[in-house]
Every structure is written in C-alpha cells, then in structure tokens.
Design an enzyme around this catalytic site. Sequence first.
Site, PDB file in Angstrom:
ATOM      1  CG  ASP A  60     149.501 -69.667  32.919  1.00 20.24           C
ATOM      2  OD1 ASP A  60     150.125 -69.334  33.948  1.00 20.24           O
ATOM      3  OD2 ASP A  60     148.987 -68.828  32.153  1.00 20.24           O
TER       4      ASP A  60
ATOM      5  NE  ARG B 244     145.954 -71.202  33.789  1.00 18.59           N
ATOM      6  CZ  ARG B 244     145.087 -71.176  32.777  1.00 18.59           C
ATOM      7  NH1 ARG B 244     144.493 -72.280  32.386  1.00 18.59           N
ATOM      8  NH2 ARG B 244     144.801 -70.045  32.156  1.00 18.59           N
TER       9      ARG B 244
ATOM     10  NE  ARG C 103     148.987 -59.516  26.089  1.00 18.97           N
ATOM     11  CZ  ARG C 103     148.992 -60.226  27.215  1.00 18.97           C
ATOM     12  NH1 ARG C 103     147.890 -60.837  27.627  1.00 18.97           N
ATOM     13  NH2 ARG C 103     150.090 -60.320  27.949  1.00 18.97           N
TER      14      ARG C 103
ATOM     15  CB  SER D  91     156.431 -61.214  34.111  1.00 19.36           C
ATOM     16  OG  SER D  91     155.119 -60.696  34.175  1.00 19.36           O
TER      17      SER D  91
ATOM     18  NE  ARG E  33     149.044 -63.579  41.059  1.00 20.48           N
ATOM     19  CZ  ARG E  33     148.666 -63.874  39.821  1.00 20.48           C
ATOM     20  NH1 ARG E  33     147.386 -63.917  39.516  1.00 20.48           N
ATOM     21  NH2 ARG E  33     149.562 -64.139  38.899  1.00 20.48           N
TER      22      ARG E  33
HETATM   23  C1  S3P Z   1     149.726 -63.758  31.281  1.00 19.66           C
HETATM   24  C2  S3P Z   1     151.046 -63.900  31.627  1.00 19.66           C
HETATM   25  C3  S3P Z   1     151.525 -64.905  32.576  1.00 19.66           C
HETATM   26  C4  S3P Z   1     150.502 -65.995  32.811  1.00 19.66           C
HETATM   27  C5  S3P Z   1     149.129 -65.446  33.033  1.00 19.66           C
HETATM   28  C6  S3P Z   1     148.683 -64.646  31.828  1.00 19.66           C
HETATM   29  C7  S3P Z   1     149.352 -62.689  30.332  1.00 19.66           C
HETATM   30  O1  S3P Z   1     151.790 -64.284  33.811  1.00 19.66           O
HETATM   31  O2  S3P Z   1     150.886 -66.793  33.915  1.00 19.66           O
HETATM   32  O3  S3P Z   1     148.194 -66.488  33.248  1.00 19.66           O
HETATM   33  O4  S3P Z   1     148.230 -62.710  29.803  1.00 19.66           O
HETATM   34  O5  S3P Z   1     150.182 -61.810  30.089  1.00 19.66           O
HETATM   35  P1  S3P Z   1     153.185 -63.508  34.105  1.00 19.66           P
HETATM   36  O6  S3P Z   1     153.292 -62.416  33.144  1.00 19.66           O
HETATM   37  O7  S3P Z   1     153.034 -62.977  35.488  1.00 19.66           O
HETATM   38  O8  S3P Z   1     154.241 -64.555  34.001  1.00 19.66           O
END
Ligand code: S3P
Length: 470
Positions: A350, A428, A26, A172, A127
């Site tokens: 995670d 992981r 980010r 998410s 995905r």
């Molecule tokens: C993440 C959000 C999660 C997480 C991923 C990183 C992020 O995924 O599993 O490793 O940085 O916003 P989801 O938003 O698909 O749940």
Amino acid sequence: MMKLIKTAGPLSGSIQIPGDKSISHRAVMFGSIAQGTTRIRHFLSGADCLSTIDCFRRLQIPIELHTDPAGETQVLVHGKGLRGLSAPADPLLETGNSGTTTRILSGILAPQPFTCILSGDESINRRPMKRVIEPLSRMGADIESVNGNGCAPLRIRGTALHGISYTSPVASAQVKSAILCAGLYAEGETCVTEPARSRDHTEKMLSLFGAELSCGFEQGNSSGAYTALIRPAEELYAQDISVPGDISSAAYFIAAALLVPGSEVLVRGVGINPTRAGFLTAVEQMGADLTYYASGQNPDEPGVLLGRSLQEAQEALRCVPGEPACDLLVRSSQLSGIVIEGALIPTLIDEIPILAVLAACAEGETVIRDAAELKVKESDRIAYVTENLRAMGAEAVPTEDGMILAGKSRGEGAALHGALIRTGLDHRIAMSFAVAALVAEGECTLDDEACVRISYPAFFQDLSSLLSSL
Ligand code: S3P
C-alpha cells in the site's frame, strides 16, 4: 478539487498516527464472532472500517462507537459468539470501497445459516473476487458473482464447509484471512499457502481470541512460501485490543519530512509489525535518517531509544506481546534510488505510491517489480502513479508488474513541477500526491480530496499542523 502549493518552510513538530486500518477491521470482525464484549482502543473511524461496523450491525451485533473530544475513538463490540450472527433484515450488505470488508466477510458468511449479498461502490465491484470465490467454493461454499464477471456483488448462501489445503497464487492477506475465517467453522483443518508472507494480523488476532493456528515458512526460508493452518473452533472469546498507528498512514508524513529540507518530525505510535514495515526497510536503503524510540507519554518528546534502524527497533520490541509499535524521529535526507522486489513487496504494497514519489525525487533510478497486484487495488496504481508523476515532469515508466523511476541526477534542483493530479478517487493516490505537491515548483490540483476519508479523514488537517508549527 483542492489546490496545493510548495511548502515555504520545513515540517516540524509531532503527530499521533490514527489507528491501523487492517487491525481495526479485524478487531470488529473477530469481536463480533467472539463471546463477550471486545473493547477496541484507538480505532480508525475511516469510511472503510465504518463499512465493516455497518455490516456487522446488520448481522445483529450491537456495536457502540464513542469518540472523545480529542477525536479518539473507542469501539465496544458486544459479540454473540462463533454462531451468534443472525440474518440481516435486508440480505444486501454494503461494503463501500473496502476490499478487506468484502473479502474477509465472504469467508465469515460462507458457513452461516442464511443468505447475504455483498456489494460495494464502483471500484469494489470492479475488483477481482475469484480469488476468494475459488478457495471458498472448494471448501463447499455456495458463493457466486451475481453478474458472472468474477466481481461483486457476491451472493453467499450459507452452508456447511470442510477444510482444504489451498495454495494461493497471490500473497494476499485478504484472501488468506477469508479462508482462515471460513476454516474456523469447517470440518477438519484448513491450510493456506501463499507465495510470500502477507500481513499476519489475522493469524495474530485470531490466536489472541482463542483460535488454534500454526504458521511457518517452507524450509524455514522467510522470503519463501508461507503456510497458515487453522483448526475448527468451538468458540472465540472477547479481548481488549489497542490498535497501533497505521504505518500506511505514517508513511505520508515520514516521506514529507524526508523530502522537505530542514524537516524534523516525531511520528508517534507507529505499528512496525515485520509483515507491514517494508516501507521503513526501503527508505532506510534509500538513505533515510530515522531514529526509533519506545512510544513516549509526552507528545513532544520521544521515549527510550530503541535503535537507529528498523531491525534494531524490532529486536528491542521482540518480547512485547501483540502488535509492536514505536515513535519515529524523521529528519530530511538525501535519498538514492533502489530496487524494490520479491518478498518485500507484500510488506509495503500500500506504500508503493508514496515510495514512487520519494523515488522520483531521489538520486538515480528506482525499479519496482513483482507488484502486479497494484493494478487491482482501489485504482490501477501503476497507471495512476506513473501518469501523475509524468504530469509533474518526472520520468516514470509503467511496466507489467511495477514501474521504473529515473529519479534525478546529482545536484539537480526540484524534480517535480505542479500539475493536475488525477486521483482515480483512490485515497492513497490523493495522499501521495499531496506530499509530492509540498516539493513541486508551482501549483498542484487534486481532482478529488474527499477520498482520503477512506483511511484517514483528518489527513489534510494533520499535514497542515506539521507545516504550521514552524
Ligand atoms: C489488507 C491487505 C492488502 C492491502 C489492503 C489491506 C488487509 O490487500 O492492500 O489495503 O487488511 O488484509 P491484499 O490482501 O489484497 O493484498
């Protein structure tokens, strides 16, 4: 292939945790669309975050990466403002293995005045992307799955957007963040509601960069639906970001120290944002002996005591601005099985593979439910975790939305034995089973170890440093 054997002695010493992956992504993204130079300290130079840097460089943002001899990476992003991205020379942007890059970048690209195609590796192109295609299309975006299967490659022809009020079926952060980023450029307000709050790094960081957001729970119930609202922005402004250690990476060392008898490890600089720290809540419920300290300067000594539980530590850090972090002293502990479900799931999504390893070695049953999302991560983590645990001799039953782990009975010896571990090229899974191997009788073989480069390139070196400081 990598062979791993049971550790001969306890883990000891201290370890500085590499930067948080979500926050590193980010900081590059928002720095790129902000005016001025954003400095990012303790950046995670894992392959996923490097994919994000590569994409923004192609969008003509100058980004400098400096790594000092101690391995600390600082990034300088010379942002060109909210409307400063330019068309890449080649419209194809490669996002590698990174779901965060692919999904959040979709939201940033949808309102740009040019066309791009986002594509990644085999795992990424399997995905689900409908979860971003749908809300972004409702905002007016021209975004399509090139192969018509709801997955990447995604073709995004930039166009003007309008704000929407969207209720996401999944909790998410990637989906929420894609919509909020698109909302920065939309006409009118954009609102996203999710069934439970996912990680809130986007909300926190976009506010820091000057965006106008307001967030809250329905009827004030923190385990219920959560809404984030963003107003269109005129401009974002560069910031200095200090990335805390990634709790998802810290989890492997915390688990290893809990499992190997006689261990005592100081895990340093761990981010404990409440939307991320569910792993600590879960292991505390299982009986983990954890002590929380303010992050100290001396690598071998903790700072001021914050508390003996996550709640006490978070309370002590309540007034600290930005992302809270601390040092954690972990001592090996007898663990018991628990139920992990509901609103806790997004806060430890995670960490479920490593929690399952802990559960297999704990006394009594652990049930994990409400976690169907695990099937669409870098691999189908329900399948890989239960298959590998079974290969190691544990009772592990996959379910539609989680798994049931029988654990061991009181006084029983080693719960696991050596086996061939299939990682599915999922970082992981590899790291979780490298920890399992420390307590398994006999030899384990990981079918791939290079995949740890996605989030933790120095994982095996760091793990052996705790084993050799005896
Ligand atoms: C993440 C959000 C999660 C997480 C991923 C990183 C992020 O995924 O599993 O490793 O940085 O916003 P989801 O938003 O698909 O749940």
